[in-house]
Design an enzyme around this catalytic site. Sequence first.
Site, PDB file in Angstrom:
ATOM      1  N   SER A 273       1.119  -9.921  -1.738  1.00  0.00           N
ATOM      2  CA  SER A 273       0.860  -8.622  -0.672  1.00  0.00           C
ATOM      3  C   SER A 273       1.419  -7.513   0.020  1.00  0.00           C
ATOM      4  CB  SER A 273      -1.146  -7.718  -1.562  1.00  0.00           C
ATOM      5  OG  SER A 273      -1.182  -9.159  -1.003  1.00  0.00           O
TER       6      SER A 273
ATOM      7  N   GLU B 290     -10.699   7.369   3.654  1.00  0.00           N
ATOM      8  CA  GLU B 290     -12.297   6.194   4.673  1.00  0.00           C
ATOM      9  C   GLU B 290     -11.113   4.863   4.641  1.00  0.00           C
ATOM     10  OE1 GLU B 290     -12.895   6.918   0.924  1.00  0.00           O
ATOM     11  OE2 GLU B 290     -13.197   4.589   0.761  1.00  0.00           O
TER      12      GLU B 290
ATOM     13  N   LYS C 274       1.141  -1.468   0.113  1.00  0.00           N
ATOM     14  CA  LYS C 274      -0.357  -0.137   0.083  1.00  0.00           C
ATOM     15  C   LYS C 274       0.766   1.283  -0.322  1.00  0.00           C
ATOM     16  CE  LYS C 274      -4.454  -1.492   1.447  1.00  0.00           C
ATOM     17  NZ  LYS C 274      -4.527  -3.117   1.993  1.00  0.00           N
TER      18      LYS C 274
HETATM   19  C1  LIG Z   1      -5.124  -3.635   0.915  1.00  0.00           C
HETATM   20  C2  LIG Z   1      -4.513  -5.135   0.597  1.00  0.00           C
HETATM   21  C3  LIG Z   1      -4.676  -5.737  -0.638  1.00  0.00           C
HETATM   22  C4  LIG Z   1      -6.228  -5.474  -1.206  1.00  0.00           C
HETATM   23  O1  LIG Z   1      -6.228  -4.166  -1.927  1.00  0.00           O
HETATM   24  P1  LIG Z   1      -5.616  -4.586  -3.523  1.00  0.00           P
HETATM   25  O2  LIG Z   1      -6.060  -2.616  -3.968  1.00  0.00           O
HETATM   26  O3  LIG Z   1      -6.684  -5.324  -4.345  1.00  0.00           O
HETATM   27  O4  LIG Z   1      -4.437  -4.997  -3.291  1.00  0.00           O
HETATM   28  C5  LIG Z   1      -4.246  -6.243  -0.415  1.00  0.00           C
HETATM   29  N1  LIG Z   1      -3.443  -7.591   0.390  1.00  0.00           N
HETATM   30  C6  LIG Z   1      -2.895  -6.891   1.209  1.00  0.00           C
HETATM   31  C7  LIG Z   1      -2.002  -7.340   1.817  1.00  0.00           C
HETATM   32  C8  LIG Z   1      -3.832  -5.486   1.296  1.00  0.00           C
HETATM   33  O5  LIG Z   1      -3.061  -5.141   2.944  1.00  0.00           O
END
Ligand SMILES: *Cc1c(COP(=O)(O)O)cnc(C)c1O
Length: 403
Positions: free
Chosen positions: A383, A117, A95
Amino acid sequence: MKKPYLETMPDEKGYFGEYGGSFLPPPLEKPFQKIRKAYDELSRSSDFLDELRYIRKHFQGRPTPISFAKNLSRYCAGANIYLKREDLNHMGAHKLNHTMAEALLAKKLGIKKLIAETGAGQHGVALATAAAYFGLECEIHMGEVDIQKERPNVIRMQILGAKVVPATHGLKTLKEAVDSAFEAYMSDPDQQLFCIGSVVGPHPYPKMIRDFQSIVGFEAKQQFKQIAKVDLPDMVTACIGGGSNAMGIFSGFIDDDVKLYGVEPMGKGENIGEHSASLSYGTAGVMHGFNSIMLKDKDGEPAPVHSIGSGIDYPSVGPEHAYLHKIGRTKIGLCSDDEAIDAFYKLSKLEGIIPALESAHAVAFAMRYAKQNKGENILINLSGRGDKDIDFVVTNYPPQILS
Ligand SMILES: *Cc1c(COP(=O)(O)O)cnc(C)c1O
């Protein structure tokens, strides 16, 4: 020669085919025009890009590595599985790739306050981090119910200096937080920047957030050659909430002969309210200022959704994903809550990497795919890290080994 995909999409109105665009109340037309113009200029300014490069290297810890998951690959007895380690970003997820850039945009525009938000609080924490770095004010709107549920993230935001504003009407969750944040933004759109947390919202956000996340794919493409000793992976996969981490890694491979799978959360079942697989079960519609594929209830309002991955329970999906899926460039993988929990434990035990529950969805899908596609090279966008999920997991799905 054909132009690279990323240079042709979206069009100047923010459309990816029929999806995207900008559906705004009249008072917001002007401020969004200003943001579009500013981003258009800044995205080509070497000053802006140099500053972003500096932040990524010296604050976020980029480039993040690719790891070969040798034990998991052996366990699946099929394909070779590689992980792009976005969990190793500062604060533990992808993020910051976009929140740092959004805050830099605010700074360049002379705006002193960031507003957003948040549902489970992950976006709020990432934005509060960026605000602290740049010395900006930060106001995060959050449903009162979510504030009770996600206390550690509320405290993190407050420690980082953000103001957390409870949304107290209706069901007091994400939808109400969106209303509340939008109202606060409308009261003074010139002095605040609305920082959207994924490749969603009105133009230019889906393009802008994709561009900010594309660093993931560009790095991965270079690194993959070195570690795997082949030019390209056969398949690249990532979980999809709004779709920012998936668009990030897909960006690096979109013009190549590489299969791309976005993984949607099947939660507990196929009924409305049990999952958040928007592309798989949704229909066309406008929500939150853009046209895409979305899950609706019988009144046409955003449907209730569920996933154990609190960052991927969103009732729509970025317009670019709707487009790429429609033209057949990307495919969908599915993963239930239970499969994600299994992948969470497997990756932890086999590789020493505790994944976020969101990321575990992509891991679970890749494990299934690996068993069916022997010899292929698979790249997963991991992610985020799972520290935030540990309490929830061991309480609700206790591991036998700990008993
Ligand atoms: C917020 C989040 C996501 C989902 O957000 P995308 O915009 O779909 O990437 C995925 N993995 C993690 C670890 C997150 O914090």
